[in-house]
Design an enzyme around this catalytic site. Sequence first.
Site, PDB file in Angstrom:
ATOM      1  N   SER A  73      -0.715  -7.636   6.642  1.00 19.91           N
ATOM      2  CA  SER A  73       0.023  -7.507   5.390  1.00 19.91           C
ATOM      3  C   SER A  73       0.500  -8.842   4.840  1.00 19.91           C
ATOM      4  CB  SER A  73       1.230  -6.571   5.578  1.00 19.91           C
ATOM      5  OG  SER A  73       0.802  -5.249   5.832  1.00 19.91           O
ATOM      6  N   CYS A  76       3.978   2.162   4.484  1.00 20.34           N
ATOM      7  CA  CYS A  76       4.013   0.908   3.718  1.00 20.34           C
ATOM      8  C   CYS A  76       3.080   0.955   2.504  1.00 20.34           C
ATOM      9  CB  CYS A  76       3.722  -0.275   4.645  1.00 20.34           C
ATOM     10  SG  CYS A  76       4.298  -1.858   3.983  1.00 20.34           S
ATOM     11  N   LEU A  77       1.971   0.212   2.503  1.00 24.51           N
ATOM     12  CA  LEU A  77       1.053   0.268   1.364  1.00 24.51           C
ATOM     13  C   LEU A  77       0.524   1.687   1.186  1.00 24.51           C
ATOM     14  CD1 LEU A  77      -0.478  -1.273  -0.890  1.00 24.51           C
ATOM     15  CD2 LEU A  77      -2.325  -1.620   0.751  1.00 24.51           C
ATOM     16  N   GLN A 112       2.936   3.562  -0.894  1.00 28.56           N
ATOM     17  CA  GLN A 112       2.877   3.200  -2.310  1.00 28.56           C
ATOM     18  C   GLN A 112       1.653   3.827  -2.991  1.00 28.56           C
ATOM     19  OE1 GLN A 112       2.909  -1.071  -2.030  1.00 28.56           O
ATOM     20  NE2 GLN A 112       4.881  -1.091  -0.981  1.00 28.56           N
ATOM     21  N   ASN A 169       7.975  -4.864   5.900  1.00 25.34           N
ATOM     22  CA  ASN A 169       7.198  -5.982   5.363  1.00 25.34           C
ATOM     23  C   ASN A 169       6.510  -5.520   4.088  1.00 25.34           C
ATOM     24  OD1 ASN A 169       5.569  -8.144   4.770  1.00 25.34           O
ATOM     25  ND2 ASN A 169       4.133  -7.793   6.447  1.00 25.34           N
ATOM     26  N   GLY A 206       6.371  -6.286  -0.470  1.00 21.96           N
ATOM     27  CA  GLY A 206       6.820  -6.977  -1.670  1.00 21.96           C
ATOM     28  C   GLY A 206       6.836  -6.088  -2.896  1.00 21.96           C
ATOM     29  N   TYR A 207       6.360  -4.831  -2.735  1.00 19.03           N
ATOM     30  CA  TYR A 207       6.337  -3.864  -3.840  1.00 19.03           C
ATOM     31  C   TYR A 207       7.118  -2.628  -3.412  1.00 19.03           C
ATOM     32  CZ  TYR A 207       2.750  -6.690  -6.072  1.00 19.03           C
ATOM     33  OH  TYR A 207       2.086  -7.718  -6.668  1.00 19.03           O
ATOM     34  N   HIS A 216       8.123   0.559   8.857  1.00 15.67           N
ATOM     35  CA  HIS A 216       7.131   0.645   9.927  1.00 15.67           C
ATOM     36  C   HIS A 216       7.682   1.367  11.152  1.00 15.67           C
ATOM     37  CE1 HIS A 216       3.912  -2.023   8.348  1.00 15.67           C
ATOM     38  NE2 HIS A 216       4.918  -2.433   7.585  1.00 15.67           N
ATOM     39  N   GLU A 237       6.068   2.200  13.728  1.00 11.79           N
ATOM     40  CA  GLU A 237       5.463   1.632  14.940  1.00 11.79           C
ATOM     41  C   GLU A 237       6.105   0.304  15.322  1.00 11.79           C
ATOM     42  OE1 GLU A 237       3.720  -1.014  12.025  1.00 11.79           O
ATOM     43  OE2 GLU A 237       4.244   1.095  11.988  1.00 11.79           O
TER      44      GLU A 237
END
Length: 363
Positions: free
Chosen positions: A45, A246-247, A250, A288, A290-291, A331, A333
């Site tokens: 990432s 995470c991503l 999104q 972690n 940024g969006y 996260h 994990e």
Amino acid sequence: MKKQLILEDGTIFVGEGFGSDTETIGEVVFNTGMTGYQEILSDPSYCGQLVTLTYPLVGNYGINRDDFESIHPAVKGFIVKEAAEFPSNWRSEFTLNEYFEMKKIPGIAGIDTRKLTRIIRQYGTLKGAICSIEADAQEVMKKLRSTKLPIDQVRQVSTKNAYPSPGRGKRVVLVDFGMKHGILRELNERGCDVVVVPYYTTAEEILNLSPDGIMLSNGPGDPKDVPEAVDMLRGVLGKVPLFGICLGHQLFALACGADTVKMKFGHRGSNHPVRDLETGKVAITSQNHGYTVEMESVKNTRLAVTHIAVNDESIEGLKHLDFPAFTVQYHPEASPGPEDANGLFDQFLALIESQKQEVTSHA
């Protein structure tokens, strides 16, 4: 060897170089974790980024064979206050400098990372360059301002071919947008029969693998740069239980009609408190990103917010009101970080089992 870190706003830091002596340009971000630098530098990432570690001493327990989150680091550079030259740990195999030389990653030490972090917090993430002390600062700044940050980070770090990670349990298709190995580890520890597939895999191809569940991994960059994943999600929603991180969280939001926006400086660290809105409990999480998913945009969807960040009240979890699908921004994990939220993997498998029973009862 002396090196300099030059930011696009004209700020210059001079320090000692370590690792590769090549010049590099990337987005400068900061991570507040006190440990876990090996997992951070190998987290896909961070593709395309220069990572500043706010903890003042990095490399003191060396680099070992077991704590990598990917085989090939995608980070563009490391910025630290002090890089330990003589690590002390029984598992240590390389110093930070030796590993960065091996992987051709440049680093800079001996700069005021507190000042750098304050600049990022005040102005937001900036482009920066790690370069030699002889480099002309004006020329470097000119190059920085004309350099566009990449938009193909997911393509760079995703697997190129599907592959199995066999188990005797439930079949989970794990879509790799820049997967941390910790996610695969957690599924394997629960006996899952995992098939890892590239980010561009279609809904039809995934459904043809007869999955019991679909897992969406973390990854770098702007979720809007991965439209093929949004199309895939619209094709599988409601057909198979889904869990995103995470991503993946999104992309799930975009597929369901919500919107995402870039944050001023993001969340990166292993001490971020997140509140579960159903139970009221707070978990300390590793993050972690940024969006973020825009809160207002969720109101006109069939999504419900399940978790929020305690510090800034941004969205940290979503679930679908009609389909068996939920996601988190953080996260579970960890790696590095606390394991407060590790039970979400068990929640995913329980969701799969309940869906199987529901299908059986209607048969």
